[in-house]
Design a protein around this motif. Structure first.
Motif, short mmCIF file in Angstrom:
data_model
loop_
_atom_site.label_atom_id
_atom_site.label_comp_id
_atom_site.label_asym_id
_atom_site.label_seq_id
_atom_site.Cartn_x
_atom_site.Cartn_y
_atom_site.Cartn_z
N ALA A 83 -36.59 4.07 12.33
CA ALA A 83 -35.53 4.34 11.37
C ALA A 83 -34.28 4.72 12.15
CB ALA A 83 -35.94 5.46 10.41
N PRO A 84 -33.12 4.24 11.71
CA PRO A 84 -31.91 4.48 12.51
C PRO A 84 -31.30 5.86 12.27
CG PRO A 84 -31.37 3.15 10.60
CD PRO A 84 -32.86 3.35 10.56
N MET A 85 -30.90 6.50 13.36
CA MET A 85 -29.98 7.62 13.25
C MET A 85 -28.61 7.02 12.95
SD MET A 85 -31.01 10.78 13.56
CE MET A 85 -32.30 11.84 14.25
N GLN A 86 -27.96 7.54 11.94
CA GLN A 86 -26.73 6.93 11.45
C GLN A 86 -25.49 7.59 12.07
OE1 GLN A 86 -26.95 7.18 7.13
NE2 GLN A 86 -29.17 6.87 7.22
N GLY A 87 -24.37 6.87 12.02
CA GLY A 87 -23.09 7.43 12.41
C GLY A 87 -23.10 8.00 13.82
N ARG A 88 -22.54 9.19 13.95
CA ARG A 88 -22.44 9.83 15.26
C ARG A 88 -23.82 10.16 15.83
NH1 ARG A 88 -18.14 14.64 15.23
NH2 ARG A 88 -18.70 14.57 17.45
N ALA A 89 -24.81 10.31 14.97
CA ALA A 89 -26.16 10.62 15.46
C ALA A 89 -26.78 9.43 16.17
CB ALA A 89 -27.05 11.04 14.29
N GLY A 90 -26.31 8.21 15.85
CA GLY A 90 -26.84 7.02 16.52
C GLY A 90 -26.35 6.90 17.94
N GLY A 91 -25.10 7.33 18.16
CA GLY A 91 -24.55 7.40 19.50
C GLY A 91 -24.47 6.08 20.21
N SER A 92 -24.06 6.18 21.44
CA SER A 92 -24.09 5.05 22.37
C SER A 92 -24.80 5.52 23.62
CB SER A 92 -22.66 4.58 22.70
OG SER A 92 -21.96 5.62 23.37
N SER A 93 -25.31 4.59 24.40
CA SER A 93 -26.09 4.99 25.56
C SER A 93 -25.24 5.58 26.67
CB SER A 93 -26.86 3.78 26.10
OG SER A 93 -25.95 2.75 26.42
N THR A 94 -23.92 5.44 26.57
CA THR A 94 -23.04 6.00 27.58
C THR A 94 -21.97 6.84 26.90
OG1 THR A 94 -23.35 4.10 29.02
CG2 THR A 94 -21.46 5.49 29.47
N ASP A 134 -24.74 13.69 10.19
CA ASP A 134 -25.36 12.37 10.25
C ASP A 134 -26.86 12.46 10.56
OD1 ASP A 134 -23.04 10.95 9.64
OD2 ASP A 134 -22.39 10.92 11.73
N GLU A 135 -27.26 13.41 11.40
CA GLU A 135 -28.68 13.62 11.65
C GLU A 135 -29.40 14.03 10.37
OE1 GLU A 135 -28.17 15.19 16.28
OE2 GLU A 135 -28.37 16.60 14.63
N VAL A 147 -32.33 11.77 8.44
CA VAL A 147 -33.69 12.27 8.21
C VAL A 147 -33.97 12.38 6.72
CG1 VAL A 147 -35.26 14.22 8.55
CG2 VAL A 147 -33.80 13.44 10.43
N GLN A 148 -33.00 12.86 5.95
CA GLN A 148 -33.20 12.98 4.51
C GLN A 148 -33.45 11.62 3.87
OE1 GLN A 148 -33.16 15.89 2.29
NE2 GLN A 148 -33.68 16.72 4.29
N ASP A 149 -32.77 10.57 4.35
CA ASP A 149 -32.99 9.23 3.81
C ASP A 149 -34.44 8.79 4.05
OD1 ASP A 149 -30.41 9.08 2.92
OD2 ASP A 149 -29.70 7.69 4.47
N VAL A 150 -34.98 9.11 5.23
CA VAL A 150 -36.37 8.75 5.53
C VAL A 150 -37.33 9.55 4.66
CG1 VAL A 150 -38.17 8.85 7.30
CG2 VAL A 150 -35.90 7.99 7.88
N LEU A 151 -37.08 10.84 4.52
CA LEU A 151 -37.96 11.68 3.69
C LEU A 151 -37.93 11.22 2.23
CD1 LEU A 151 -37.13 15.23 5.13
CD2 LEU A 151 -39.07 13.75 5.68
N LYS A 152 -36.77 10.83 1.77
CA LYS A 152 -36.64 10.35 0.39
C LYS A 152 -37.41 9.04 0.21
CE LYS A 152 -32.64 10.86 -1.38
NZ LYS A 152 -31.19 10.70 -1.65
N ALA A 153 -37.29 8.14 1.19
CA ALA A 153 -37.99 6.85 1.11
C ALA A 153 -39.50 7.06 1.13
CB ALA A 153 -37.57 5.95 2.26
N LEU A 154 -39.98 8.00 1.93
CA LEU A 154 -41.41 8.29 1.99
C LEU A 154 -41.90 8.88 0.67
CD1 LEU A 154 -41.73 9.70 5.62
CD2 LEU A 154 -42.69 7.56 4.76
#
Length: 449
Positions: free
Chosen positions: A62-73, A103-104, A108-115
């Motif tokens: 499941a994707p971390m969205q927005g700023r929580a997704g970040g970039s690798s650098t 965003d974190e 997470v809330q989106d995943v908990l809601k989907a579950l």
């Protein structure tokens, strides 16, 4: 998915919040893979760039969205300004730790809601200290879904500030209010981790998320809060590594070091067998030098170590991880590799030269590898100080080293039988723990509530 399970466990789903950063993501993958092996369905949240890595272990992504997704650098972390990089630590707290919390939380809330919508009503959530997704939940954000259990995985020194200890990363012994021995570093760390400006930023972020005013008035400092909003805080270490806390929360438990960095897509270098399995006079002490994936300017540690040991009767293995390539001609006793998993490499290592990092130090301690440590930013000052206090390391207490200092430290360790025996004793303490099985035991316990 594993063996047939009791009905009570088949209804439990484990959700792990992580980041794209290697040192944190790998721990999430190791834990997730073990939970899957034990029969739990697992979802790992992280940046979109690592989806294939997560799915390769059999976990749901499941994707971390927005700023929580970040970039690798993140350039602001890769090039810290001298001399103490105070600006870098402040930036890390405000932009990397606190800033992504909304965003974190939403991810997470989106995943908990989907579950929930799929009928998964028993969910255990875990993450490590860099993820603040549960803070708004515990602090009363409106409409928040709270999992059946929350576990924090301690991938850094314990953040709890108690009556016996100073603020996170200071590395100050108990009952030492202002020790002269650490002078400038004490003042720098205190300015950062007790900063009212950073605390106000933390308050403002949570206020915008709807956290009630009464909760904000009694809000602990950010790092302290990270270890309190959970049912269990599982430190990937042993008690001897931390200063004792007479008033430590009951939620803190030590589970030892993780035994592996996981399934890393990396082949061993072509020179591996020749160097590692050399016999007789060809078998020389192996000195590994590595700087990790964040502060990785090779002129800080790798190149000075190569220079320091070029005429010594040792084999130097330099691992670059995600650092820049080294194009200079190398001495004949130096081998270069982009990456070698430490759980493999450290088994053959006589001395590790590193800028520290909690996970690296814990693995070295668990394998009885003595260390020369040089790093002061973020948690490295505390981590490296504690490894030295245990007798397992020489802590140089700086970020950029001089070749002569490194040479003296490495040669001292190679000739110090007493230190080797000390490291073996520490390894014995780590061997008393089984981190993965203990983590599963906590999940089992929370799943039954």
């Amino acid at each position: 998915m594993g063996p047939t399970l009791p009905v009570s466990k088949t209804q439990v789903h484990v959700v792990i919040g992580s980041t794209h950063r290697f040192s944190h993501l790998e721990k999430a993958k190791v834990i997730g893979a073990h939970l899957i092996k034990r029969g739990y369905p697992v979802t790992i949240l992280a940046g979109p760039s690592v989806r294939d890595e997560i799915e390769s272990i059999g976990a749901f992504f499941a994707p971390m969205q927005g700023r929580a997704g970040g970039s690798s650098t993140k350039p602001e972390f890769n090039q810290p300004p001298p001399p103490w990089a105070k600006e870098m630590e402040v930036s890390a707290l405000t932009n990397f730790f606190i800033g992504p919390i909304p965003d974190e939380y939403k991810s997470v809330q989106d995943v908990l809601k989907a579950l929930q919508q799929e009928g998964q009503t028993n969910v255990i959530y875990m993450d490590d200290i860099i993820c603040g997704a549960m803070l708004p939940v515990y602090l009363g954000a409106p409409g928040a879904i709270k999992p059946n259990g929350v576990i924090k995985i301690g991938t850094t020194p314990i953040p709890h500030e108690t009556a016996d200890t100073a603020t996170w990363t200071m590395g100050i012994p108990p009952q030492s209010a202002h020790p002269a021995s650490v002078g400038e570093m004490w003042e720098t760390k205190k300015d950062i981790y007790r900063s009212e400006e950073i605390q106000q930023h933390f308050v403002n972020v949570l206020r915008e998320m709807g956290v009630p005013a009464d909760k904000l008035r009694s809000l602990p400092r950010f790092m302290h809060s990270q270890g309190t909003c959970c049912d269990a805080y599982l430190a990937l270490s042993i008690p001897e590594f931390e200063y004792p806390r007479s008033d430590a929360p009951e939620s803190i438990h030590f589970v030892g070091a993780l035994p592996t960095v996981g399934n890393v897509p990396s082949s061993l270098p072509e020179w591996w067998d020749e160097v590692i399995h050399a016999q007789g006079s060809d078998r020389k002490p192996i000195v590994v030098v590595s700087q990790g994936a964040v502060n990785n300017d090779p002129t800080d540690l790798i190149l000075p170590t190569i220079e320091a040991l070029k005429d010594e009767d040792v084999t130097v293995i330099a691992t670059l991880v995600r650092g820049p390539k080294i194009t200079a001609d190398l001495p004949s006793n130096v081998k270069l590799a982009d990456f070698i998993p430490f759980d493999t490499l450290l088994q053959y290592t006589d001395v590790l030269v590193s800028n520290g990092g909690y996970g690296t130090v814990q693995m070295a301690l668990s394998l009885a590898v003595p260390m020369v440590l040089a790093g002061v930013y973020l948690d490295k000052y505390y981590t490296n100080s504690r490894a030295a206090a245990m007798g397992a390391a020489i802590n140089l207490g700086c970020e950029r080293v001089e070749p002569g200092v490194v040479k003296k430290a490495v040669c001292s360790i190679l000739s110090d039988q007493k230190r080797k025996e000390q490291c073996l004793g520490i390894k014995g303490r780590y061997a008393e723990y089984n981190a993965l099985d203990q983590i599963v035991a906590f999940v089992d316990e929370l799943a039954q509530k």
